[in-house]
Structure formats: C-alpha cells, structure tokens
Design a protein around this motif. Structure first.
Motif, PDB file in Angstrom:
ATOM      1  N   LEU A   2      29.409 -45.684  24.468  1.00  0.00           N
ATOM      2  CA  LEU A   2      28.387 -44.736  24.909  1.00  0.00           C
ATOM      3  C   LEU A   2      28.380 -44.629  26.429  1.00  0.00           C
ATOM      4  CD1 LEU A   2      26.097 -42.864  24.052  1.00  0.00           C
ATOM      5  CD2 LEU A   2      24.551 -44.809  24.201  1.00  0.00           C
ATOM      6  N   LYS A   3      28.576 -45.781  27.094  1.00  0.00           N
ATOM      7  CA  LYS A   3      28.619 -45.782  28.561  1.00  0.00           C
ATOM      8  C   LYS A   3      29.802 -44.967  29.070  1.00  0.00           C
ATOM      9  CE  LYS A   3      28.855 -48.845  32.528  1.00  0.00           C
ATOM     10  NZ  LYS A   3      29.043 -50.213  33.001  1.00  0.00           N
ATOM     11  N   GLU A   4      30.969 -45.135  28.425  1.00  0.00           N
ATOM     12  CA  GLU A   4      32.147 -44.373  28.829  1.00  0.00           C
ATOM     13  C   GLU A   4      31.936 -42.875  28.630  1.00  0.00           C
ATOM     14  OE1 GLU A   4      35.955 -47.274  28.060  1.00  0.00           O
ATOM     15  OE2 GLU A   4      35.034 -46.278  26.330  1.00  0.00           O
ATOM     16  N   LYS A   6      29.080 -41.302  28.674  1.00  0.00           N
ATOM     17  CA  LYS A   6      28.128 -40.860  29.696  1.00  0.00           C
ATOM     18  C   LYS A   6      28.838 -40.647  31.029  1.00  0.00           C
ATOM     19  CE  LYS A   6      23.836 -42.253  31.958  1.00  0.00           C
ATOM     20  NZ  LYS A   6      22.825 -43.297  32.110  1.00  0.00           N
ATOM     21  N   GLU A   7      29.722 -41.577  31.410  1.00  0.00           N
ATOM     22  CA  GLU A   7      30.482 -41.427  32.654  1.00  0.00           C
ATOM     23  C   GLU A   7      31.364 -40.189  32.608  1.00  0.00           C
ATOM     24  OE1 GLU A   7      32.673 -45.023  33.270  1.00  0.00           O
ATOM     25  OE2 GLU A   7      30.862 -46.224  33.613  1.00  0.00           O
ATOM     26  N   PHE A   8      31.986 -39.943  31.440  1.00  0.00           N
ATOM     27  CA  PHE A   8      32.845 -38.766  31.294  1.00  0.00           C
ATOM     28  C   PHE A   8      32.036 -37.480  31.361  1.00  0.00           C
ATOM     29  CE2 PHE A   8      34.346 -35.537  28.292  1.00  0.00           C
ATOM     30  CZ  PHE A   8      35.539 -35.189  28.891  1.00  0.00           C
ATOM     31  N   ALA A   9      30.934 -37.429  30.637  1.00  0.00           N
ATOM     32  CA  ALA A   9      30.139 -36.205  30.538  1.00  0.00           C
ATOM     33  C   ALA A   9      29.460 -35.851  31.853  1.00  0.00           C
ATOM     34  CB  ALA A   9      29.102 -36.344  29.432  1.00  0.00           C
ATOM     35  N   LEU A  10      29.136 -36.847  32.644  1.00  0.00           N
ATOM     36  CA  LEU A  10      28.427 -36.582  33.892  1.00  0.00           C
ATOM     37  C   LEU A  10      29.362 -36.524  35.093  1.00  0.00           C
ATOM     38  CD1 LEU A  10      25.218 -38.732  33.355  1.00  0.00           C
ATOM     39  CD2 LEU A  10      25.543 -36.290  32.982  1.00  0.00           C
ATOM     40  N   ARG A  11      30.653 -36.601  34.855  1.00  0.00           N
ATOM     41  CA  ARG A  11      31.632 -36.488  35.935  1.00  0.00           C
ATOM     42  C   ARG A  11      31.582 -35.061  36.476  1.00  0.00           C
ATOM     43  NH1 ARG A  11      37.346 -38.292  34.257  1.00  0.00           N
ATOM     44  NH2 ARG A  11      36.131 -40.135  33.782  1.00  0.00           N
ATOM     45  N   GLY A  12      31.786 -34.897  37.755  1.00  0.00           N
ATOM     46  CA  GLY A  12      31.683 -33.596  38.402  1.00  0.00           C
ATOM     47  C   GLY A  12      32.601 -32.544  37.810  1.00  0.00           C
ATOM     48  N   ASN A  13      33.828 -32.914  37.455  1.00  0.00           N
ATOM     49  CA  ASN A  13      34.774 -31.936  36.924  1.00  0.00           C
ATOM     50  C   ASN A  13      34.299 -31.348  35.602  1.00  0.00           C
ATOM     51  OD1 ASN A  13      36.347 -32.528  39.109  1.00  0.00           O
ATOM     52  ND2 ASN A  13      37.774 -33.811  37.998  1.00  0.00           N
TER      53      ASN A  13
END
Length: 130
Positions: A2-4, A6-13
């Motif tokens: 889930l943490k990964e 979240k990091e992917f979904a909220l990445r600027g790109n």
C-alpha cells in the motif's frame, strides 16, 4: 504494498499525466464540437446540403456507413491540425522564453572583491620572488 502504491500514485509524473488526460479529453470535446457544429455544416453547404454521416450502402440488414468514415477522417485532420497549431504556439513561447537574456550574476561579496583587487594589483606590479 500500500505504501508503494501511495508513493507511485502521488509521484509528480503520474499526477501530470492524469492532468494531461483530463485536459486532452476536454480538448477532444472542443475539437469534436468544432468539427460537428462548425466545419461539417459548412462542408455540407459546399456539397449541396450533403450530410456525410447518413451516407452508406445497405446490404439487407447490414449497412456500410462510409459517410461516418469520411466524417471521422475530417475529424482526424482537423484535430491533427488543431494540435499542430497548439504545439507550434507552445514551441514559439518556449523559444521566446529561451531568448530572454539571463539575469546578471550577483556581484561577489565585498571581501572577495577586495581580495581580487589585491591579487590584480600584485600581478600588475610584477613582483618576483627572490
């Protein structure tokens, strides 16, 4: 996991891509309206009131709607041209921005200026070591 995500979904790109998709869909609606509501009636007038979307051959139950295909080609050409003009405008703005002179660098601090002056003065006196 889930943490990964979240990091992917909220990445600027990813966010930039999502915004691009939404703007692209809105741009598609504008161009589709431009074609259907402005250009196709004009083309219809020029062709004597011909409505391309109703053209087709009927073979029993099956209909080959070649008029819709012609209209899709018009939509593609106009959309491609609109995108060309949009990209051309963006590139012109970028070139204009690149041509702007860079800001002058900030002057060095007073102590560095003083040391530079001393160095230059010593060089100009051509002092040699014994």
């Amino acid at each position: 996991m889930l943490k990964e995500f979240k990091e992917f979904a909220l990445r600027g790109n990813v966010i930039d891509l999502a915004i691009g998709v939404v703007i692209g869909a809105a741009f598609n609606a504008i161009v589709s309206s431009l074609v259907a509501d402005v250009f196709m009636p004009i083309i219809g007038i020029l062709t004597g009131g011909l409505d391309f979307s109703k053209l087709g051959y009927k073979f029993g139950e099956a209909v080959i709607a070649y008029g819709k295909f012609i209209q899709a080609i018009f939509i593609f050409i106009i959309t491609a041209f609109a995108l060309f003009l949009f990209v051309k405008g963006i590139n012109a703005l970028r070139r204009k921005e690149e041509k702007k002179p860079a800001d002058a660098p900030a002057p060095p601090p007073a102590d560095i200026q003083l040391l530079t002056e001393i160095r230059d003065l010593l060089k100009s006196q051509n002092i040699t070591k014994p």
